[in-house]
Design a protein around this motif. Structure first.
Motif, PDB file in Angstrom:
ATOM      1  N   ALA A 139     152.519  10.588  69.085  1.00  0.00           N
ATOM      2  CA  ALA A 139     153.860  11.156  69.222  1.00  0.00           C
ATOM      3  C   ALA A 139     154.022  12.430  68.393  1.00  0.00           C
ATOM      4  CB  ALA A 139     154.905  10.124  68.807  1.00  0.00           C
ATOM      5  N   VAL A 140     153.485  12.401  67.168  1.00  0.00           N
ATOM      6  CA  VAL A 140     153.623  13.570  66.293  1.00  0.00           C
ATOM      7  C   VAL A 140     152.912  14.775  66.874  1.00  0.00           C
ATOM      8  CG1 VAL A 140     152.903  14.512  64.064  1.00  0.00           C
ATOM      9  CG2 VAL A 140     154.049  12.296  64.161  1.00  0.00           C
ATOM     10  N   ARG A 141     151.646  14.585  67.266  1.00  0.00           N
ATOM     11  CA  ARG A 141     150.882  15.691  67.828  1.00  0.00           C
ATOM     12  C   ARG A 141     151.503  16.202  69.111  1.00  0.00           C
ATOM     13  NH1 ARG A 141     148.011  18.753  65.068  1.00  0.00           N
ATOM     14  NH2 ARG A 141     146.719  19.232  66.869  1.00  0.00           N
ATOM     15  N   TYR A 142     151.965  15.281  69.937  1.00  0.00           N
ATOM     16  CA  TYR A 142     152.555  15.669  71.219  1.00  0.00           C
ATOM     17  C   TYR A 142     153.871  16.415  71.014  1.00  0.00           C
ATOM     18  CZ  TYR A 142     153.746  15.328  76.168  1.00  0.00           C
ATOM     19  OH  TYR A 142     154.050  15.624  77.473  1.00  0.00           O
ATOM     20  N   ALA A 143     154.714  15.892  70.117  1.00  0.00           N
ATOM     21  CA  ALA A 143     156.011  16.526  69.874  1.00  0.00           C
ATOM     22  C   ALA A 143     155.850  17.938  69.319  1.00  0.00           C
ATOM     23  CB  ALA A 143     156.836  15.669  68.917  1.00  0.00           C
ATOM     24  N   LEU A 144     154.942  18.105  68.358  1.00  0.00           N
ATOM     25  CA  LEU A 144     154.722  19.440  67.804  1.00  0.00           C
ATOM     26  C   LEU A 144     154.161  20.385  68.858  1.00  0.00           C
ATOM     27  CD1 LEU A 144     153.244  18.548  64.296  1.00  0.00           C
ATOM     28  CD2 LEU A 144     155.473  19.574  64.780  1.00  0.00           C
ATOM     29  N   GLY A 145     153.265  19.874  69.704  1.00  0.00           N
ATOM     30  CA  GLY A 145     152.733  20.698  70.782  1.00  0.00           C
ATOM     31  C   GLY A 145     153.807  21.166  71.740  1.00  0.00           C
ATOM     32  N   VAL A 146     154.755  20.268  72.050  1.00  0.00           N
ATOM     33  CA  VAL A 146     155.860  20.631  72.946  1.00  0.00           C
ATOM     34  C   VAL A 146     156.771  21.673  72.302  1.00  0.00           C
ATOM     35  CG1 VAL A 146     157.963  19.758  74.043  1.00  0.00           C
ATOM     36  CG2 VAL A 146     155.836  18.459  74.224  1.00  0.00           C
ATOM     37  N   VAL A 147     157.108  21.448  71.018  1.00  0.00           N
ATOM     38  CA  VAL A 147     158.001  22.391  70.317  1.00  0.00           C
ATOM     39  C   VAL A 147     157.381  23.776  70.245  1.00  0.00           C
ATOM     40  CG1 VAL A 147     159.010  22.948  68.072  1.00  0.00           C
ATOM     41  CG2 VAL A 147     159.185  20.628  68.969  1.00  0.00           C
ATOM     42  N   PHE A 148     156.115  23.848  69.837  1.00  0.00           N
ATOM     43  CA  PHE A 148     155.461  25.148  69.710  1.00  0.00           C
ATOM     44  C   PHE A 148     155.177  25.767  71.078  1.00  0.00           C
ATOM     45  CE2 PHE A 148     153.684  23.491  65.474  1.00  0.00           C
ATOM     46  CZ  PHE A 148     154.806  23.956  64.808  1.00  0.00           C
ATOM     47  N   GLY A 149     155.015  24.941  72.084  1.00  0.00           N
ATOM     48  CA  GLY A 149     154.830  25.483  73.431  1.00  0.00           C
ATOM     49  C   GLY A 149     156.102  26.105  73.975  1.00  0.00           C
ATOM     50  N   MET A 150     157.249  25.488  73.659  1.00  0.00           N
ATOM     51  CA  MET A 150     158.541  26.009  74.135  1.00  0.00           C
ATOM     52  C   MET A 150     159.044  27.166  73.275  1.00  0.00           C
ATOM     53  SD  MET A 150     160.462  22.415  75.071  1.00  0.00           S
ATOM     54  CE  MET A 150     161.911  23.252  75.728  1.00  0.00           C
ATOM     55  N   ALA A 151     158.662  27.169  72.010  1.00  0.00           N
ATOM     56  CA  ALA A 151     159.102  28.253  71.101  1.00  0.00           C
ATOM     57  C   ALA A 151     157.911  28.706  70.270  1.00  0.00           C
ATOM     58  CB  ALA A 151     160.237  27.767  70.204  1.00  0.00           C
ATOM     59  N   PRO A 152     157.011  29.516  70.836  1.00  0.00           N
ATOM     60  CA  PRO A 152     155.774  29.918  70.142  1.00  0.00           C
ATOM     61  C   PRO A 152     156.011  30.602  68.803  1.00  0.00           C
ATOM     62  CG  PRO A 152     155.698  30.521  72.474  1.00  0.00           C
ATOM     63  CD  PRO A 152     157.089  30.071  72.196  1.00  0.00           C
ATOM     64  N   ALA A 153     157.157  31.279  68.659  1.00  0.00           N
ATOM     65  CA  ALA A 153     157.430  31.998  67.414  1.00  0.00           C
ATOM     66  C   ALA A 153     157.525  31.052  66.219  1.00  0.00           C
ATOM     67  CB  ALA A 153     158.724  32.803  67.532  1.00  0.00           C
ATOM     68  N   LEU A 154     157.856  29.785  66.475  1.00  0.00           N
ATOM     69  CA  LEU A 154     157.985  28.831  65.379  1.00  0.00           C
ATOM     70  C   LEU A 154     156.652  28.532  64.706  1.00  0.00           C
ATOM     71  CD1 LEU A 154     160.523  26.214  66.830  1.00  0.00           C
ATOM     72  CD2 LEU A 154     160.959  28.054  65.200  1.00  0.00           C
ATOM     73  N   ARG A 155     155.541  28.759  65.404  1.00  0.00           N
ATOM     74  CA  ARG A 155     154.234  28.485  64.807  1.00  0.00           C
ATOM     75  C   ARG A 155     154.009  29.312  63.555  1.00  0.00           C
ATOM     76  NH1 ARG A 155     150.344  25.722  67.227  1.00  0.00           N
ATOM     77  NH2 ARG A 155     148.777  26.911  66.084  1.00  0.00           N
ATOM     78  N   ALA A 156     154.556  30.537  63.532  1.00  0.00           N
ATOM     79  CA  ALA A 156     154.379  31.422  62.376  1.00  0.00           C
ATOM     80  C   ALA A 156     155.496  31.286  61.352  1.00  0.00           C
ATOM     81  CB  ALA A 156     154.287  32.880  62.842  1.00  0.00           C
ATOM     82  N   ASP A 157     156.512  30.472  61.648  1.00  0.00           N
ATOM     83  CA  ASP A 157     157.618  30.292  60.717  1.00  0.00           C
ATOM     84  C   ASP A 157     157.157  29.423  59.542  1.00  0.00           C
ATOM     85  OD1 ASP A 157     160.126  28.460  59.850  1.00  0.00           O
ATOM     86  OD2 ASP A 157     160.811  30.451  60.468  1.00  0.00           O
ATOM     87  N   PRO A 158     157.342  29.871  58.288  1.00  0.00           N
ATOM     88  CA  PRO A 158     156.844  29.106  57.145  1.00  0.00           C
ATOM     89  C   PRO A 158     157.382  27.681  57.085  1.00  0.00           C
ATOM     90  CG  PRO A 158     157.464  31.323  56.460  1.00  0.00           C
ATOM     91  CD  PRO A 158     157.914  31.162  57.880  1.00  0.00           C
ATOM     92  N   ALA A 159     158.666  27.499  57.406  1.00  0.00           N
ATOM     93  CA  ALA A 159     159.245  26.158  57.337  1.00  0.00           C
ATOM     94  C   ALA A 159     158.585  25.216  58.338  1.00  0.00           C
ATOM     95  CB  ALA A 159     160.754  26.236  57.585  1.00  0.00           C
ATOM     96  N   TRP A 160     158.354  25.710  59.553  1.00  0.00           N
ATOM     97  CA  TRP A 160     157.733  24.877  60.573  1.00  0.00           C
ATOM     98  C   TRP A 160     156.251  24.661  60.282  1.00  0.00           C
ATOM     99  CZ3 TRP A 160     159.511  21.919  64.499  1.00  0.00           C
ATOM    100  CH2 TRP A 160     160.874  22.017  64.800  1.00  0.00           C
ATOM    101  N   THR A 161     155.608  25.656  59.707  1.00  0.00           N
ATOM    102  CA  THR A 161     154.211  25.485  59.299  1.00  0.00           C
ATOM    103  C   THR A 161     154.086  24.383  58.259  1.00  0.00           C
ATOM    104  OG1 THR A 161     153.686  27.808  59.738  1.00  0.00           O
ATOM    105  CG2 THR A 161     152.217  26.627  58.260  1.00  0.00           C
ATOM    106  N   ALA A 162     154.969  24.419  57.258  1.00  0.00           N
ATOM    107  CA  ALA A 162     154.956  23.386  56.222  1.00  0.00           C
ATOM    108  C   ALA A 162     155.308  22.021  56.804  1.00  0.00           C
ATOM    109  CB  ALA A 162     155.926  23.765  55.102  1.00  0.00           C
ATOM    110  N   LEU A 163     156.269  21.997  57.731  1.00  0.00           N
ATOM    111  CA  LEU A 163     156.656  20.734  58.356  1.00  0.00           C
ATOM    112  C   LEU A 163     155.491  20.119  59.129  1.00  0.00           C
ATOM    113  CD1 LEU A 163     158.782  18.621  59.174  1.00  0.00           C
ATOM    114  CD2 LEU A 163     159.361  20.103  61.116  1.00  0.00           C
ATOM    115  N   ALA A 164     154.814  20.945  59.934  1.00  0.00           N
ATOM    116  CA  ALA A 164     153.687  20.447  60.722  1.00  0.00           C
ATOM    117  C   ALA A 164     152.570  19.936  59.813  1.00  0.00           C
ATOM    118  CB  ALA A 164     153.159  21.541  61.646  1.00  0.00           C
TER     119      ALA A 164
END
Length: 496
Positions: free
Chosen positions: A117-142
């Protein structure tokens, strides 16, 4: 079909096929764990090792792996004892043949589904909003979520198998040691990594022709207040009121070093404001330091307002040399880009990993790289600690004074430069911009500017002035004339 249902369908259709067999495997192993069973020791570790492996893959795929790793380690240390307590509650008995008889429970099923679930959910979030991959908060969260899942699994493995196997106990608890080790290593690097001493480099420390200057022509220092009340020092070379140049000096120097460039621009009709950046030339409150990383950006905005350059009727150009040229590119690509109509970077420092930069900037700069890396990781976590520590020392024979700054703190050095994402920043420069460099520059590779910038942003023009070195570009008459001609081109003046 409703919009939420369409979104779900799109997510399912775009899911890689390998995900589904993985989910089946995870569910199968989890269901098997619901009942008491006898199994070899190695099978006990399948799901914890899968969770560990997937979390490490996530760190490797992160655009900020250092930040992701720190978050991963912190979450791992928190989750390990929790997982261990869960494992200790499971009934387990070692048989004579070495296998384990382990009581049934929900842990394996819930844990396995959590991995998926974790891997899938993060994949969906980053797939829908690619800019979040470079966001420090989301990087730390992942990274943190991956570390937490891995820690629960490894801790559980240590709790269940540790009573019957020493090596399983070590696997379960070994990673917990990593956090204090990493923390101690960080502390040591930050505390003891310092920039080394350098022999004086004439090509960076000796301004050609300065001994022949007519010092009576040098304007007096004036000051305005920044938003924090600190003084910002500058010199004015008055000419046309509707044509203004803000002139930025190079590393370790001050406004006085730009005197000849300012005179040439003044003679061409520009009113020149030669500034001393905070930490230099009497600006700010401490030599070689600022109060926070982006303070130079704020100072520039404050200066433009304080001296009356915010009037849109004034054609404004920002010109900088060496590190000041890097600050020009930083401004041209940043939030304050609208403050100037055009930009001219003379022999600019772009980045340590840019093709234009010689090793150690040709012997001009000594950088405490381990300390810079450690402080950058903390900064990426939103922890601006210890940023007043020195990280760069220049090859000058002069000590700290009103006209010389031999050492930079982390936040001053970072505030002068483009970021680690400098390629993308240069690519988004959209205002008229020219880079000029002497063909014989001793600190940078002059021939690398044009191919580099042409690839990143073809809108930026590059001019190489034959026969001139680094400091020549702000001191020699021919160089000052070339810079003046480029300013005229940028400002639409005649005589180009």
């Amino acid at each position: 079909m409703s919009q939420p249902l369409q979104i779900v369908l799109q997510i399912v259709m775009n899911t890689p096929l390998w995900v589904w067999p993985l989910m089946v495997l995870v569910v199968w192993l989890g269901v098997k764990g619901l009942r008491t069973r006898t199994l070899p020791l190695w099978r006990l570790g399948i799901l914890p090792v899968v969770g560990l492996g997937l979390s490490l893959v996530g760190i490797g795929q992160s655009p900020r792996p250092a930040l992701a790793l720190v978050a991963w380690l912190a979450a791992l240390a928190i989750a390990l004892p929790l997982g261990f307590l869960l494992g200790r509650r499971r009934a387990v008995r070692r048989l004579d043949d070495g296998r384990l008889e382990i009581g049934g429970g929900w842990f394996m099923l819930v844990f396995g589904l959590s991995i998926f679930a974790v891997r899938y959910a993060l994949g969906v979030v980053f797939g829908m909003a690619p800019a979040l991959r470079a966001d420090p908060a989301w990087t730390a969260l992942a990274g943190g979520v991956g570390g937490f899942v891995a820690g629960i699994g490894l801790g559980w493995l240590g709790g269940v198998g540790g009573r019957s196997s020493r090596w399983v106990r070590r696997i379960g608890w070994g990673p917990a040691i990593l956090l204090p080790v990493v923390a101690a290593g960080f502390g040591g690097v930050i505390g003891f990594s310092t920039p080394g001493e350098l022999p004086r480099l004439l090509a960076g420390d000796s301004l050609p022709g300065m001994s022949t200057w007519n010092w009576a022509e040098l304007p007096p220092v004036q000051r305005v207040a920044a938003r924090d009340g600190a003084a910002l020092a500058y010199r004015v070379y008055p000419a046309r009121a509707d044509r203004a140049v803000v002139l930025v000096h190079g590393s370790s120097s001050a406004s006085i070093s730009m005197h000849k460039s300012a005179q040439a621009l003044q003679a061409a009709g520009a009113t020149v404001y030669s500034i001393s950046l905070r930490g230099h030339g009497g600006s700010g409150t401490a030599i070689g330091d600022t109060s926070y990383r982006d303070q130079l950006d704020d100072d520039l905005v404050d200066f433009v307002k304080a001296v009356g350059l915010a009037d849109p009727k004034i054609q404004k150009t920002l010109i900088g040399f060496s590190s000041g040229g890097g600050f020009v590119l930083r401004t041209a690509s940043g939030a304050n880009r609208q403050a100037f109509d055009a930009y001219l970077a003379i022999s600019p420092y772009i980045a340590q990993d840019a093709a234009t930069t010689r090793s150690d900037s040709g012997g001009w700069a000594s950088v405490a790289v381990p300390r810079v890396v450690a402080l950058s990781i903390l900064d990426g976590l939103g922890l601006p600690w210890f940023q007043g520590l020195p990280v760069v020392r220049f090859a000058t024979a002069s000590g700290p004074s009103e006209n010389r700054t031999p050492v930079y703190s982390f936040r001053l050095a970072a505030g002068l430069q483009l970021s680690r994402d400098w390629r993308r920043e240069i690519a988004r420069i959209d205002r008229p911009t020219i880079v000029a460099v002497g063909a014989n520059d001793e600190l940078f590779w002059a021939g690398q500017y044009e191919p580099l910038l042409k690839d990143l942003n073809p809108r930026i023009s590059v001019e190489v002035v034959p026969g001139l070195g680094h400091l020549d570009m702000i001191a020699q008459e021919r160089a000052c004339a070339a810079v003046t001609a480029l300013w005229r081109r940028l400002s639409g003046e005649s005589g180009t």
